[in-house]
Scaffold this active site. Structure first.
Site, PDB file in Angstrom:
ATOM      1  N   GLN A 233      45.329  30.058  33.832  1.00 33.12           N
ATOM      2  CA  GLN A 233      45.990  29.887  35.118  1.00 33.12           C
ATOM      3  C   GLN A 233      45.208  28.991  36.076  1.00 33.12           C
ATOM      4  O   GLN A 233      45.566  28.864  37.235  1.00 33.12           O
ATOM      5  CB  GLN A 233      46.294  31.239  35.752  1.00 33.12           C
TER       6      GLN A 233
ATOM      7  N   MET B 205      41.324  39.693  38.304  1.00 32.31           N
ATOM      8  CA  MET B 205      40.354  38.742  37.748  1.00 32.31           C
ATOM      9  C   MET B 205      38.950  39.127  38.210  1.00 32.31           C
ATOM     10  O   MET B 205      38.045  38.285  38.249  1.00 32.31           O
ATOM     11  CB  MET B 205      40.706  37.316  38.161  1.00 32.31           C
ATOM     12  N   GLY B 206      38.768  40.404  38.583  1.00 32.48           N
ATOM     13  CA  GLY B 206      37.453  40.855  39.033  1.00 32.48           C
ATOM     14  C   GLY B 206      37.187  40.429  40.457  1.00 32.48           C
ATOM     15  O   GLY B 206      38.118  40.122  41.210  1.00 32.48           O
TER      16      GLY B 206
ATOM     17  N   SER C 128      40.656  38.363  49.973  1.00 35.11           N
ATOM     18  CA  SER C 128      40.801  37.576  48.751  1.00 35.11           C
ATOM     19  C   SER C 128      39.428  37.381  48.141  1.00 35.11           C
ATOM     20  O   SER C 128      38.426  37.243  48.870  1.00 35.11           O
ATOM     21  CB  SER C 128      41.405  36.208  49.111  1.00 35.11           C
ATOM     22  N   SER C 129      39.381  37.336  46.810  1.00 35.27           N
ATOM     23  CA  SER C 129      38.099  37.100  46.143  1.00 35.27           C
ATOM     24  C   SER C 129      37.539  35.732  46.551  1.00 35.27           C
ATOM     25  O   SER C 129      36.327  35.538  46.597  1.00 35.27           O
ATOM     26  CB  SER C 129      38.270  37.150  44.629  1.00 35.27           C
TER      27      SER C 129
ATOM     28  N   GLN D 247      53.690  35.036  43.102  1.00 32.37           N
ATOM     29  CA  GLN D 247      53.340  35.688  41.835  1.00 32.37           C
ATOM     30  C   GLN D 247      54.141  36.983  41.672  1.00 32.37           C
ATOM     31  O   GLN D 247      54.680  37.268  40.596  1.00 32.37           O
ATOM     32  CB  GLN D 247      51.838  35.983  41.822  1.00 32.37           C
TER      33      GLN D 247
ATOM     34  N   HIS E  25      37.766  43.629  45.711  1.00 33.39           N
ATOM     35  CA  HIS E  25      37.536  43.835  47.146  1.00 33.39           C
ATOM     36  C   HIS E  25      38.450  44.965  47.608  1.00 33.39           C
ATOM     37  O   HIS E  25      39.143  45.604  46.783  1.00 33.39           O
ATOM     38  CB  HIS E  25      37.780  42.534  47.917  1.00 33.39           C
TER      39      HIS E  25
ATOM     40  N   GLY F 154      41.247  45.019  48.963  1.00 35.58           N
ATOM     41  CA  GLY F 154      42.654  44.869  48.578  1.00 35.58           C
ATOM     42  C   GLY F 154      42.895  45.443  47.193  1.00 35.58           C
ATOM     43  O   GLY F 154      43.842  46.208  46.978  1.00 35.58           O
ATOM     44  N   HIS F 155      42.005  45.110  46.242  1.00 39.77           N
ATOM     45  CA  HIS F 155      42.137  45.684  44.897  1.00 39.77           C
ATOM     46  C   HIS F 155      41.968  47.204  44.951  1.00 39.77           C
ATOM     47  O   HIS F 155      42.673  47.948  44.260  1.00 39.77           O
ATOM     48  CB  HIS F 155      41.057  45.124  43.955  1.00 39.77           C
TER      49      HIS F 155
HETATM   50  O1  PAF Z   1      46.431  38.008  40.873  1.00 38.54           O
HETATM   51  C1  PAF Z   1      45.531  37.862  40.018  1.00 38.54           C
HETATM   52  O2  PAF Z   1      44.375  38.249  40.220  1.00 38.54           O
HETATM   53  C2  PAF Z   1      45.875  37.203  38.693  1.00 38.54           C
HETATM   54  O3  PAF Z   1      46.815  36.188  38.862  1.00 38.54           O
HETATM   55  C3  PAF Z   1      46.346  38.205  37.622  1.00 38.54           C
HETATM   56  C4  PAF Z   1      47.641  38.869  38.038  1.00 38.54           C
HETATM   57  C5  PAF Z   1      45.272  39.254  37.397  1.00 38.54           C
HETATM   58  C6  PAF Z   1      46.602  37.472  36.292  1.00 38.54           C
HETATM   59  O4  PAF Z   1      45.429  36.883  35.817  1.00 38.54           O
END
Ligand code: PAF
Length: 286
Positions: free
Chosen positions: A61, A30-31, A185-186, A153, A34, A36-37
């Site tokens: 969500q 979701m942009g 975390s964002s 998730q 950081h 982690g991504h």
């Molecule tokens: O983990 C997230 O950032 C979101 O839940 C995802 C998997 C991108 C779905 O919108």
């Protein structure tokens, strides 16, 4: 690195890559990227010829009163971070690209969506799997990458690909942490200095639960008490849940007979934080 904004473009680009026999990897985000991504993207870059990072703040969500409006958005910074980490393509669609009206079809998650995060955030996991189904269908990845920080998730996404027989390998990557062990975390960007100083209490609580488990505590209620004893020392924290679960189906346990997953969520200074840890009784502890 390329930036694509339309569903047709990304489908054409990934179809061509698959036609050349290339492995397509997807890192859905979701942009507000950081470290982690970045580690998910770097892992994907080691394993895939074409790494697609999706950047989309998925309204489905977020519940009423959640942070959809104020969720951090900075595409320029995300593009730089994705490129540095090894992405080939960022897909940053507008809402009409993923949800062209009318939106008649959503995906519904069964009982796993009603516990833990799902109990506090009704509808959240339906929103997650709905957007992922649409992204998987568009991008056609052979591999998709998820962080263990969002452990529930991850379990639900594994169910999604197994039950719908999607030909996608789900790769899980370990949680990245700050120096005081706060999970990256964002949403950490929302923490003011006082809340930030208190935020490591969640990890410390889970670590206390892990230590109790490893030392041979079989009574899950006692492990839970060990976790709550830590959070009670931090007046700024309000606990949503701290639970001892089985790692596969996230069933809340009464007795510990093998590996467990400890999951927690709490609020500090108006910010909601989640985290989790694996633990197992040490065989020599009996
Ligand atoms: O983990 C997230 O950032 C979101 O839940 C995802 C998997 C991108 C779905 O919108």
């Amino acid at each position: 690195m390329e930036l694509l904004k339309t569903a047709n473009e990304v489908a054409a680009r990934t179809t061509a890559a698959r036609g050349r026999g290339e492995t397509v990897g997807l890192v859905p985000t979701m942009g507000a990227l950081h470290a982690g991504h970045a580690s998910l993207i770097a892992t994907a870059a080691e394993q895939c010829a074409l790494v697609v990072v999706s950047v989309f703040v998925n309204p489905l969500q977020f519940g009423p009163g959640e942070d959809f409006e104020r969720y951090p958005r900075n595409l320029e910074a995300d593009l730089q971070r994705a490129a540095e980490a090894g992405a080939d393509l960022v897909f940053a669609p507008g809402i009409e690209q993923l949800y062209p009206p009318p939106v008649n079809i959503t995906v519904h998650v069964g009982e796993l969506a009603d516990v833990l995060e799902g109990a506090v955030r009704p509808g959240h996991f339906d929103g997650v799997v709905t957007v992922l189904t649409r992204l998987f269908n568009l991008v056609g990845p052979a591999r998709a990458y998820f962080g263990e920080k969002d452990y529930q998730q991850l379990v639900i996404v594994r169910d999604l690909v197994r039950e719908l027989r999607l030909p996608i390998v789900i790769v899980n990557c370990p949680t990245l942490r700050e120096e005081d062990n706060l999970a990256r975390s964002s949403r950490n960007a929302y923490l003011d200095p006082t809340a930030r100083a208190a935020a490591s209490v969640l990890y410390r609580a889970l670590a206390a639960g892990a230590a109790a488990t490893e030392q041979g505590t079989r009574d899950a209620a006692a492990v839970r008490r060990a976790m709550y004893a830590v959070t009670e020392m931090e007046p700024a924290a309000t606990v949503d849940y701290l639970e001892v679960t089985d790692p596969e189906r996230l069933i809340v346990l009464e007795r510990i007979d093998g590996p467990v997953r400890l999951l927690g969520a709490l609020r500090i200074g108006g910010v909601r934080l989640i985290d989790n840890l694996a633990a197992a009784p040490n065989p020599t502890a009996d």
